[in-house]
Design an enzyme around this catalytic site. Structure first.
Site, PDB file in Angstrom:
ATOM      1  CE  LYS A 155      64.336   6.185  14.131  1.00 33.43           C
ATOM      2  NZ  LYS A 155      65.390   7.156  14.508  1.00 33.43           N
ATOM      3  CD  GLU A 224      50.779  16.212  13.805  1.00 32.07           C
ATOM      4  OE1 GLU A 224      50.807  17.242  13.089  1.00 32.07           O
ATOM      5  OE2 GLU A 224      49.865  15.972  14.603  1.00 32.07           O
ATOM      6  N   GLY A 226      56.169  18.184   7.329  1.00 28.39           N
ATOM      7  CA  GLY A 226      56.755  19.518   7.247  1.00 28.39           C
ATOM      8  C   GLY A 226      55.787  20.594   6.761  1.00 28.39           C
ATOM      9  CB  CYS A 259      57.036  21.672  11.819  1.00 23.61           C
ATOM     10  SG  CYS A 259      56.051  22.013  13.286  1.00 23.61           S
ATOM     11  CD  GLU A 354      60.004  21.852   6.442  1.00 23.18           C
ATOM     12  OE1 GLU A 354      60.167  20.702   6.016  1.00 23.18           O
ATOM     13  OE2 GLU A 354      59.502  22.112   7.548  1.00 23.18           O
TER      14      GLU A 354
END
Ligand code: NAD
Length: 468
Positions: A155, A224, A226, A259, A354
Protein backbone atom coordinates in the site's frame (compact mmCIF):
# COMPACT_ATOMS: atom_id res chain seq x y z
CA UNK A 1 -18.13 2.70 -7.53
CA UNK A 2 -14.34 2.89 -7.64
CA UNK A 3 -12.86 6.34 -7.29
CA UNK A 4 -9.52 7.50 -8.64
CA UNK A 5 -6.48 8.93 -6.95
CA UNK A 6 -5.12 11.68 -9.15
CA UNK A 7 -1.57 12.82 -8.53
CA UNK A 8 -0.84 16.42 -9.35
CA UNK A 9 2.76 17.27 -10.23
CA UNK A 10 3.92 19.31 -7.19
CA UNK A 11 6.20 21.36 -9.47
CA UNK A 12 3.48 22.23 -12.00
CA UNK A 13 0.15 22.80 -10.35
CA UNK A 14 -2.76 21.73 -12.52
CA UNK A 15 -0.71 19.11 -14.36
CA UNK A 16 -1.84 15.59 -13.53
CA UNK A 17 1.11 13.21 -13.42
CA UNK A 18 -1.20 10.19 -13.51
CA UNK A 19 -3.98 8.41 -11.68
CA UNK A 20 -4.67 5.04 -10.10
CA UNK A 21 -7.90 3.38 -9.03
CA UNK A 22 -8.57 3.71 -5.32
CA UNK A 23 -9.06 0.33 -3.61
CA UNK A 24 -12.20 0.43 -1.49
CA UNK A 25 -11.72 -1.09 1.97
CA UNK A 26 -14.22 -3.80 1.03
CA UNK A 27 -11.95 -4.97 -1.81
CA UNK A 28 -8.87 -5.39 0.32
CA UNK A 29 -10.10 -8.78 1.52
CA UNK A 30 -10.20 -10.21 -2.02
CA UNK A 31 -6.70 -8.87 -2.74
CA UNK A 32 -5.21 -10.43 0.39
CA UNK A 33 -6.97 -13.74 -0.33
CA UNK A 34 -5.54 -13.79 -3.85
CA UNK A 35 -2.06 -13.08 -2.45
CA UNK A 36 -2.52 -15.89 0.05
CA UNK A 37 -3.69 -18.30 -2.65
CA UNK A 38 -0.53 -17.59 -4.68
CA UNK A 39 1.87 -17.86 -1.77
CA UNK A 40 2.26 -21.61 -1.30
CA UNK A 41 3.17 -22.27 -4.92
CA UNK A 42 5.68 -19.41 -4.78
CA UNK A 43 7.23 -20.73 -1.57
CA UNK A 44 7.49 -24.18 -3.20
CA UNK A 45 9.33 -22.67 -6.20
CA UNK A 46 13.05 -23.46 -5.81
CA UNK A 47 15.05 -20.54 -4.37
CA UNK A 48 17.24 -20.11 -7.51
CA UNK A 49 14.08 -19.58 -9.57
CA UNK A 50 12.71 -17.07 -7.10
CA UNK A 51 16.00 -15.21 -7.18
CA UNK A 52 16.15 -15.30 -10.98
CA UNK A 53 12.80 -13.48 -11.00
CA UNK A 54 14.25 -10.73 -8.79
CA UNK A 55 17.29 -10.47 -11.06
CA UNK A 56 15.02 -9.93 -14.05
CA UNK A 57 13.23 -7.12 -12.23
CA UNK A 58 16.59 -5.53 -11.39
CA UNK A 59 17.40 -5.55 -15.13
CA UNK A 60 14.14 -3.74 -15.92
CA UNK A 61 14.49 -1.03 -13.27
CA UNK A 62 15.95 2.33 -14.12
CA UNK A 63 14.37 3.35 -17.42
CA UNK A 64 14.13 7.03 -18.24
CA UNK A 65 10.34 6.69 -18.34
CA UNK A 66 10.30 5.42 -14.74
CA UNK A 67 12.65 8.21 -13.60
CA UNK A 68 10.56 10.93 -15.21
CA UNK A 69 7.33 9.54 -13.76
CA UNK A 70 8.92 9.41 -10.31
CA UNK A 71 10.09 13.01 -10.66
CA UNK A 72 6.66 14.15 -11.81
CA UNK A 73 4.79 12.54 -8.93
CA UNK A 74 7.24 13.30 -6.08
CA UNK A 75 8.90 16.54 -7.19
CA UNK A 76 12.37 15.04 -6.69
CA UNK A 77 15.04 16.09 -9.19
CA UNK A 78 15.10 13.60 -12.04
CA UNK A 79 18.79 12.84 -11.45
CA UNK A 80 17.96 11.77 -7.89
CA UNK A 81 15.09 9.66 -9.24
CA UNK A 82 17.50 7.88 -11.58
CA UNK A 83 19.73 7.32 -8.55
CA UNK A 84 16.86 5.86 -6.53
CA UNK A 85 16.00 3.43 -9.32
CA UNK A 86 19.66 2.43 -9.79
CA UNK A 87 20.04 1.83 -6.08
CA UNK A 88 16.82 -0.22 -6.04
CA UNK A 89 18.20 -2.48 -8.78
CA UNK A 90 21.52 -2.78 -6.92
CA UNK A 91 19.65 -3.70 -3.77
CA UNK A 92 17.67 -6.46 -5.52
CA UNK A 93 20.93 -7.87 -6.92
CA UNK A 94 22.43 -7.80 -3.44
CA UNK A 95 19.43 -9.76 -2.12
CA UNK A 96 19.96 -12.31 -4.91
CA UNK A 97 23.56 -12.71 -3.80
CA UNK A 98 22.89 -12.91 -0.06
CA UNK A 99 19.59 -14.80 0.14
CA UNK A 100 21.01 -18.33 -0.34
CA UNK A 101 23.11 -18.04 2.81
CA UNK A 102 20.55 -16.02 4.77
CA UNK A 103 17.70 -18.41 4.05
CA UNK A 104 19.59 -21.72 4.11
CA UNK A 105 18.45 -24.52 6.41
CA UNK A 106 20.84 -25.53 9.18
CA UNK A 107 21.01 -29.14 10.32
CA UNK A 108 23.04 -30.82 13.03
CA UNK A 109 23.09 -34.47 13.97
CA UNK A 110 25.18 -35.24 17.03
CA UNK A 111 25.09 -36.92 20.42
CA UNK A 112 22.09 -34.74 21.43
CA UNK A 113 20.07 -35.83 18.42
CA UNK A 114 19.07 -34.41 15.09
CA UNK A 115 18.03 -30.80 14.77
CA UNK A 116 16.78 -29.00 11.68
CA UNK A 117 16.33 -25.25 11.60
CA UNK A 118 14.49 -24.01 8.56
CA UNK A 119 13.76 -20.43 7.58
CA UNK A 120 10.23 -20.30 6.33
CA UNK A 121 8.23 -17.47 4.82
CA UNK A 122 5.40 -15.92 6.79
CA UNK A 123 2.78 -16.02 4.04
CA UNK A 124 1.31 -12.69 2.96
CA UNK A 125 3.37 -9.60 3.88
CA UNK A 126 1.72 -6.17 3.99
CA UNK A 127 4.15 -3.42 2.95
CA UNK A 128 3.02 0.10 3.86
CA UNK A 129 5.29 2.75 2.38
CA UNK A 130 5.70 6.55 2.38
CA UNK A 131 6.02 8.87 -0.59
CA UNK A 132 9.51 10.30 -0.17
CA UNK A 133 11.49 7.41 -1.70
CA UNK A 134 8.67 5.17 -2.86
CA UNK A 135 10.68 2.74 -4.97
CA UNK A 136 13.66 1.95 -2.77
CA UNK A 137 11.51 1.80 0.37
CA UNK A 138 9.21 -0.71 -1.36
CA UNK A 139 12.15 -2.74 -2.75
CA UNK A 140 13.70 -3.03 0.71
CA UNK A 141 10.59 -5.03 1.60
CA UNK A 142 9.75 -6.71 -1.71
CA UNK A 143 13.26 -8.04 -2.37
CA UNK A 144 13.76 -10.07 0.81
CA UNK A 145 10.06 -10.92 1.27
CA UNK A 146 9.77 -12.45 -2.22
CA UNK A 147 13.17 -14.13 -2.06
CA UNK A 148 12.06 -15.84 1.14
CA UNK A 149 8.85 -17.15 -0.49
CA UNK A 150 6.26 -14.67 0.76
CA UNK A 151 3.82 -12.82 -1.45
CA UNK A 152 3.32 -9.11 -0.83
CA UNK A 153 0.48 -6.61 -0.84
CA UNK A 154 1.90 -3.09 -1.09
CA UNK A 155 0.00 0.00 0.00
CA UNK A 156 1.94 3.00 -1.23
CA UNK A 157 1.25 6.54 -0.15
CA UNK A 158 -1.51 8.21 -2.18
CA UNK A 159 1.05 10.99 -2.73
CA UNK A 160 3.31 8.69 -4.78
CA UNK A 161 1.27 5.80 -6.16
CA UNK A 162 2.28 5.89 -9.83
CA UNK A 163 5.83 4.60 -10.31
CA UNK A 164 5.47 1.84 -7.76
CA UNK A 165 2.35 0.61 -9.58
CA UNK A 166 4.30 0.48 -12.83
CA UNK A 167 7.24 -1.27 -11.17
CA UNK A 168 5.05 -3.82 -9.34
CA UNK A 169 3.99 -5.07 -12.77
CA UNK A 170 7.59 -6.16 -13.48
CA UNK A 171 7.38 -8.99 -10.94
CA UNK A 172 5.96 -12.38 -11.97
CA UNK A 173 2.17 -12.44 -12.04
CA UNK A 174 0.30 -12.51 -8.76
CA UNK A 175 3.23 -12.12 -6.37
CA UNK A 176 2.99 -8.38 -5.79
CA UNK A 177 -0.38 -6.73 -5.53
CA UNK A 178 -0.88 -3.03 -4.95
CA UNK A 179 -3.82 -1.50 -3.10
CA UNK A 180 -4.31 2.24 -3.31
CA UNK A 181 -5.74 4.57 -0.73
CA UNK A 182 -5.00 6.32 2.52
CA UNK A 183 -5.23 5.32 6.18
CA UNK A 184 -8.55 3.44 5.80
CA UNK A 185 -7.22 1.18 3.03
CA UNK A 186 -4.01 0.67 5.02
CA UNK A 187 -5.98 -0.18 8.16
CA UNK A 188 -8.07 -2.76 6.27
CA UNK A 189 -4.84 -4.33 5.03
CA UNK A 190 -2.89 -4.48 8.30
CA UNK A 191 -5.96 -5.75 10.17
CA UNK A 192 -6.57 -8.62 7.74
CA UNK A 193 -6.28 -12.06 9.38
CA UNK A 194 -4.35 -13.54 6.44
CA UNK A 195 -1.62 -10.90 6.66
CA UNK A 196 1.15 -12.66 8.58
CA UNK A 197 3.74 -9.87 8.71
CA UNK A 198 3.60 -6.09 8.42
CA UNK A 199 6.51 -3.98 7.19
CA UNK A 200 5.93 -0.27 7.67
CA UNK A 201 7.97 2.82 6.85
CA UNK A 202 6.50 6.20 7.67
CA UNK A 203 5.73 8.62 10.45
CA UNK A 204 4.90 8.28 14.11
CA UNK A 205 1.10 8.76 13.98
CA UNK A 206 0.62 6.04 11.36
CA UNK A 207 3.18 3.91 13.21
CA UNK A 208 1.13 4.05 16.41
CA UNK A 209 -2.10 3.13 14.57
CA UNK A 210 -0.42 0.27 12.72
CA UNK A 211 1.26 -0.96 15.91
CA UNK A 212 -2.10 -1.03 17.69
CA UNK A 213 -3.74 -2.91 14.79
CA UNK A 214 -0.86 -5.38 14.68
CA UNK A 215 -1.13 -5.89 18.44
CA UNK A 216 -4.84 -6.59 18.17
CA UNK A 217 -4.19 -9.29 15.55
CA UNK A 218 -0.90 -10.54 17.06
CA UNK A 219 0.71 -9.94 13.68
CA UNK A 220 4.46 -9.31 13.80
CA UNK A 221 5.36 -5.85 12.59
CA UNK A 222 8.59 -4.08 11.73
CA UNK A 223 8.77 -0.29 11.65
CA UNK A 224 11.14 2.27 10.18
CA UNK A 225 10.03 5.68 11.45
CA UNK A 226 11.12 9.30 11.35
CA UNK A 227 14.27 11.02 12.51
CA UNK A 228 15.44 14.39 13.76
CA UNK A 229 19.11 13.83 13.05
CA UNK A 230 21.69 16.07 14.66
CA UNK A 231 24.92 16.90 12.85
CA UNK A 232 27.56 17.93 15.39
CA UNK A 233 30.67 19.71 14.17
CA UNK A 234 33.45 19.35 16.72
CA UNK A 235 35.80 22.30 17.16
CA UNK A 236 38.36 20.87 14.73
CA UNK A 237 35.81 20.11 11.97
CA UNK A 238 36.90 20.63 8.39
CA UNK A 239 34.97 23.52 6.83
CA UNK A 240 36.44 23.01 3.37
CA UNK A 241 34.28 23.39 0.27
CA UNK A 242 33.68 19.65 -0.27
CA UNK A 243 32.85 19.08 3.41
CA UNK A 244 30.38 21.96 3.46
CA UNK A 245 28.79 20.78 0.21
CA UNK A 246 28.25 17.34 1.74
CA UNK A 247 26.65 18.92 4.78
CA UNK A 248 24.39 21.20 2.71
CA UNK A 249 23.13 18.28 0.62
CA UNK A 250 22.59 16.24 3.77
CA UNK A 251 19.90 18.74 4.78
CA UNK A 252 18.48 19.82 1.42
CA UNK A 253 18.56 16.84 -0.98
CA UNK A 254 14.95 15.92 -1.80
CA UNK A 255 14.01 19.34 -0.36
CA UNK A 256 14.86 18.01 3.11
CA UNK A 257 12.22 15.28 2.84
CA UNK A 258 14.53 12.45 3.84
CA UNK A 259 14.14 10.39 7.01
CA UNK A 260 17.83 10.70 7.84
CA UNK A 261 18.43 14.25 6.63
CA UNK A 262 20.67 16.38 8.86
CA UNK A 263 17.86 18.23 10.64
CA UNK A 264 19.77 20.14 13.34
CA UNK A 265 23.28 21.60 12.96
CA UNK A 266 25.43 22.13 16.08
CA UNK A 267 28.53 24.28 15.67
CA UNK A 268 31.02 25.59 18.28
CA UNK A 269 30.07 29.17 19.16
CA UNK A 270 33.58 30.41 18.44
CA UNK A 271 33.40 29.08 14.86
CA UNK A 272 29.84 30.16 14.10
CA UNK A 273 30.70 33.04 11.81
CA UNK A 274 33.33 31.10 9.90
CA UNK A 275 30.85 28.22 9.56
CA UNK A 276 28.03 30.42 8.31
CA UNK A 277 30.22 31.90 5.62
CA UNK A 278 31.49 28.52 4.45
CA UNK A 279 28.01 26.95 4.60
CA UNK A 280 26.14 29.69 2.74
CA UNK A 281 28.89 29.78 0.11
CA UNK A 282 28.55 26.02 -0.40
CA UNK A 283 24.77 26.37 -0.64
CA UNK A 284 25.18 29.14 -3.23
CA UNK A 285 27.31 26.78 -5.32
CA UNK A 286 25.06 23.73 -5.23
CA UNK A 287 21.45 24.50 -4.26
CA UNK A 288 19.24 25.34 -7.23
CA UNK A 289 15.51 25.42 -6.57
CA UNK A 290 13.67 24.46 -9.70
CA UNK A 291 11.60 22.09 -11.76
CA UNK A 292 12.59 18.45 -11.14
CA UNK A 293 12.92 17.85 -14.88
CA UNK A 294 15.36 20.76 -15.32
CA UNK A 295 18.87 19.22 -15.19
CA UNK A 296 20.19 22.22 -13.21
CA UNK A 297 17.78 21.59 -10.33
CA UNK A 298 19.08 20.12 -7.08
CA UNK A 299 16.06 21.04 -4.91
CA UNK A 300 12.51 20.50 -6.14
CA UNK A 301 9.20 21.49 -4.56
CA UNK A 302 7.86 19.92 -1.37
CA UNK A 303 5.24 17.25 -1.72
CA UNK A 304 2.03 19.24 -1.07
CA UNK A 305 0.52 22.59 -0.15
CA UNK A 306 0.12 21.40 3.48
CA UNK A 307 3.80 20.48 3.62
CA UNK A 308 4.78 23.93 2.30
CA UNK A 309 2.59 25.65 4.87
CA UNK A 310 3.92 23.52 7.73
CA UNK A 311 7.56 24.12 6.77
CA UNK A 312 7.09 27.88 6.42
CA UNK A 313 5.44 28.02 9.87
CA UNK A 314 8.57 26.42 11.36
CA UNK A 315 10.55 29.61 10.75
CA UNK A 316 8.84 31.05 13.84
CA UNK A 317 10.76 33.91 15.41
CA UNK A 318 14.15 32.86 14.07
CA UNK A 319 16.08 34.61 11.31
CA UNK A 320 15.75 32.69 8.07
CA UNK A 321 18.81 33.02 5.82
CA UNK A 322 17.78 32.11 2.27
CA UNK A 323 20.13 29.68 0.59
CA UNK A 324 21.05 28.83 -2.98
CA UNK A 325 19.48 30.18 -6.13
CA UNK A 326 16.05 29.99 -7.73
CA UNK A 327 15.64 28.76 -11.31
CA UNK A 328 11.85 28.61 -11.58
CA UNK A 329 8.71 30.57 -10.93
CA UNK A 330 8.02 29.45 -7.33
CA UNK A 331 4.29 30.11 -7.76
CA UNK A 332 4.04 27.25 -10.30
CA UNK A 333 4.36 24.61 -7.61
CA UNK A 334 4.88 23.90 -3.92
CA UNK A 335 8.31 25.51 -3.94
CA UNK A 336 9.87 26.50 -0.64
CA UNK A 337 13.20 28.32 -0.63
CA UNK A 338 15.84 26.46 1.43
CA UNK A 339 16.76 28.35 4.59
CA UNK A 340 19.25 28.19 7.43
CA UNK A 341 17.42 29.20 10.60
CA UNK A 342 19.37 31.30 13.09
CA UNK A 343 18.47 32.04 16.69
CA UNK A 344 16.03 29.18 17.26
CA UNK A 345 15.66 28.11 20.90
CA UNK A 346 16.26 24.47 21.84
CA UNK A 347 12.53 24.03 22.43
CA UNK A 348 11.42 25.65 19.14
CA UNK A 349 9.40 23.33 16.87
CA UNK A 350 12.09 23.61 14.16
CA UNK A 351 14.54 22.03 16.62
CA UNK A 352 12.29 19.61 18.52
CA UNK A 353 10.27 18.23 15.59
CA UNK A 354 11.16 16.47 12.39
CA UNK A 355 10.76 19.34 9.90
CA UNK A 356 10.80 17.14 6.76
CA UNK A 357 11.36 20.14 4.52
CA UNK A 358 13.99 22.66 3.35
CA UNK A 359 14.79 24.38 6.63
CA UNK A 360 17.59 23.59 9.04
CA UNK A 361 18.34 25.32 12.37
CA UNK A 362 21.91 26.35 13.22
CA UNK A 363 22.60 25.98 16.94
CA UNK A 364 25.79 26.87 18.77
CA UNK A 365 27.51 25.28 21.77
CA UNK A 366 30.41 25.86 24.10
CA UNK A 367 31.43 22.39 25.29
CA UNK A 368 31.17 18.84 24.00
CA UNK A 369 29.32 17.38 26.98
CA UNK A 370 26.50 19.87 26.70
CA UNK A 371 26.17 19.50 22.94
CA UNK A 372 25.99 15.74 23.26
CA UNK A 373 23.20 16.06 25.83
CA UNK A 374 21.30 18.50 23.59
CA UNK A 375 21.77 16.36 20.49
CA UNK A 376 20.51 13.28 22.37
CA UNK A 377 17.60 15.11 23.95
CA UNK A 378 14.50 13.94 22.09
CA UNK A 379 12.36 10.96 21.26
CA UNK A 380 13.87 10.21 17.86
CA UNK A 381 17.18 8.52 17.19
CA UNK A 382 17.41 7.50 13.55
CA UNK A 383 20.70 8.88 12.29
CA UNK A 384 23.31 11.42 13.35
CA UNK A 385 26.66 12.69 12.20
CA UNK A 386 29.84 13.94 13.80
CA UNK A 387 32.42 16.00 11.98
CA UNK A 388 36.04 16.20 13.11
CA UNK A 389 39.54 16.23 11.62
CA UNK A 390 40.42 13.52 14.14
CA UNK A 391 38.65 10.25 13.29
CA UNK A 392 39.33 8.68 16.70
CA UNK A 393 37.74 11.65 18.41
CA UNK A 394 34.74 11.47 16.08
CA UNK A 395 34.25 7.75 16.76
CA UNK A 396 34.54 8.30 20.52
CA UNK A 397 31.85 10.98 20.31
CA UNK A 398 29.71 8.85 17.99
CA UNK A 399 29.67 5.97 20.48
CA UNK A 400 27.66 8.17 22.80
CA UNK A 401 25.15 9.36 20.22
CA UNK A 402 21.66 7.88 20.70
CA UNK A 403 21.18 7.02 17.05
CA UNK A 404 20.82 3.88 14.99
CA UNK A 405 23.39 5.06 12.45
CA UNK A 406 26.07 7.71 13.00
CA UNK A 407 28.03 9.00 10.04
CA UNK A 408 31.52 10.50 10.36
CA UNK A 409 32.41 13.54 8.23
CA UNK A 410 29.39 12.97 6.02
CA UNK A 411 25.69 12.45 6.49
CA UNK A 412 24.49 9.98 3.89
CA UNK A 413 24.94 6.39 2.90
CA UNK A 414 27.51 6.95 0.14
CA UNK A 415 30.25 4.38 0.19
CA UNK A 416 28.74 2.03 2.73
CA UNK A 417 25.91 0.97 0.42
CA UNK A 418 24.79 -2.40 1.73
CA UNK A 419 27.47 -3.19 4.28
CA UNK A 420 25.41 -2.30 7.30
CA UNK A 421 21.81 -2.16 8.44
CA UNK A 422 19.98 1.12 8.82
CA UNK A 423 17.32 1.76 11.44
CA UNK A 424 16.53 3.80 14.50
CA UNK A 425 16.61 3.67 18.26
CA UNK A 426 14.10 5.18 20.69
CA UNK A 427 10.93 6.13 18.78
CA UNK A 428 12.55 6.03 15.36
CA UNK A 429 11.43 2.42 15.03
CA UNK A 430 13.10 -0.95 15.27
CA UNK A 431 13.61 -2.03 11.68
CA UNK A 432 17.07 -2.76 10.28
CA UNK A 433 16.69 -2.56 6.54
CA UNK A 434 19.51 -2.78 3.96
CA UNK A 435 21.87 -5.18 5.75
CA UNK A 436 21.48 -8.93 6.31
CA UNK A 437 19.33 -8.07 9.34
CA UNK A 438 16.74 -6.81 6.84
CA UNK A 439 16.65 -10.22 5.15
CA UNK A 440 15.95 -11.96 8.46
CA UNK A 441 12.72 -9.97 8.89
CA UNK A 442 10.91 -12.02 6.26
CA UNK A 443 11.50 -15.55 7.57
CA UNK A 444 10.52 -17.34 10.72
CA UNK A 445 12.82 -20.01 12.09
CA UNK A 446 11.05 -23.35 12.56
CA UNK A 447 12.65 -26.35 14.26
CA UNK A 448 12.39 -30.11 13.87
CA UNK A 449 14.12 -32.12 16.59
CA UNK A 450 14.61 -35.85 17.20
CA UNK A 451 16.34 -36.24 20.63
CA UNK A 452 19.05 -38.91 20.59
CA UNK A 453 17.64 -40.52 23.75
CA UNK A 454 14.54 -41.76 21.95
CA UNK A 455 16.05 -42.78 18.68
CA UNK A 456 15.99 -46.46 17.84
CA UNK A 457 13.52 -47.23 20.61
CA UNK A 458 15.29 -45.35 23.44
CA UNK A 459 13.88 -45.33 27.00
CA UNK A 460 11.31 -43.30 28.99
CA UNK A 461 11.70 -39.96 30.68
CA UNK A 462 13.36 -39.37 34.01
CA UNK A 463 11.40 -37.37 36.66
CA UNK A 464 11.91 -33.63 36.12
CA UNK A 465 12.38 -34.05 32.38
CA UNK A 466 9.52 -31.63 31.62
CA UNK A 467 10.78 -28.38 33.20
CA UNK A 468 8.44 -26.29 31.04
P1 NAD B 1 2.90 8.59 6.90
O1 NAD B 1 3.14 7.90 8.18
O2 NAD B 1 1.93 9.69 6.84
O3 NAD B 1 2.39 7.52 5.80
C1 NAD B 1 3.12 6.34 5.53
C2 NAD B 1 2.17 5.30 4.96
O4 NAD B 1 1.27 4.87 5.99
C3 NAD B 1 1.30 5.81 3.81
O5 NAD B 1 1.16 4.79 2.85
C4 NAD B 1 -0.03 6.09 4.52
O6 NAD B 1 -1.14 6.09 3.66
C5 NAD B 1 -0.07 4.93 5.51
N1 NAD B 1 -0.96 5.08 6.66
C6 NAD B 1 -1.25 6.20 7.35
N2 NAD B 1 -2.06 5.90 8.39
C7 NAD B 1 -2.27 4.57 8.37
C8 NAD B 1 -3.04 3.67 9.16
N3 NAD B 1 -3.73 4.09 10.22
N4 NAD B 1 -3.02 2.35 8.85
C9 NAD B 1 -2.31 1.90 7.79
N5 NAD B 1 -1.60 2.72 6.98
C10 NAD B 1 -1.58 4.04 7.26
O7 NAD B 1 4.33 9.04 6.36
P2 NAD B 1 4.71 9.88 5.08
O8 NAD B 1 4.29 11.31 5.27
O9 NAD B 1 4.26 9.17 3.86
O10 NAD B 1 6.31 9.77 5.16
C11 NAD B 1 7.09 10.60 5.93
C12 NAD B 1 7.58 9.93 7.19
O11 NAD B 1 8.22 8.70 6.89
C13 NAD B 1 8.63 10.77 7.89
O12 NAD B 1 8.42 10.76 9.28
C14 NAD B 1 9.93 10.06 7.54
O13 NAD B 1 11.00 10.31 8.42
C15 NAD B 1 9.50 8.64 7.55
N6 NAD B 1 10.45 7.81 6.80
C16 NAD B 1 11.23 6.93 7.49
C17 NAD B 1 12.18 6.16 6.80
C18 NAD B 1 13.08 5.18 7.51
O14 NAD B 1 13.72 4.38 6.84
N7 NAD B 1 13.18 5.21 8.82
C19 NAD B 1 12.29 6.30 5.42
C20 NAD B 1 11.47 7.21 4.77
C21 NAD B 1 10.54 7.96 5.46
Amino acid sequence: MTGWIERENPARLGEIAGRVPETPETEVDAVVRAADAAQRAWAATPLPERLAALDRVADLLGTEEQAVLLARETGKPVGDCRGELRFSAAYLRWVVERAPAAYADAEVDDEAGRLLLSRRPYGVVAAITPWNAPIILAMLKLGPALAAGNTVVVKPSPLAPLTISAVAGLFPDGLVRVVHGGAATGAALVGHPLVRKIAFTGGEAAGRAIGAAAGAMITPVVMELGGNDAAVLLDDADLSEPAMERLVLASFASAGQVCMAAKRLYVPARREREFREAYTAAAARILVLGDPLDPRTTVGPVISAEAAERVLALRGDGTAVELGTVACDPARGHFVRPVLLLGAADDAPAVREEQFGPIVPLLTYDDEESVLARANDGELGLGASVWSADEERAFAFARRFEAGFTFVNTHNRTGMALRAPFGGVKRSGFGREYGVEGLAEYVQTCVVHAPAAFRAGGGGLAPGAYPV
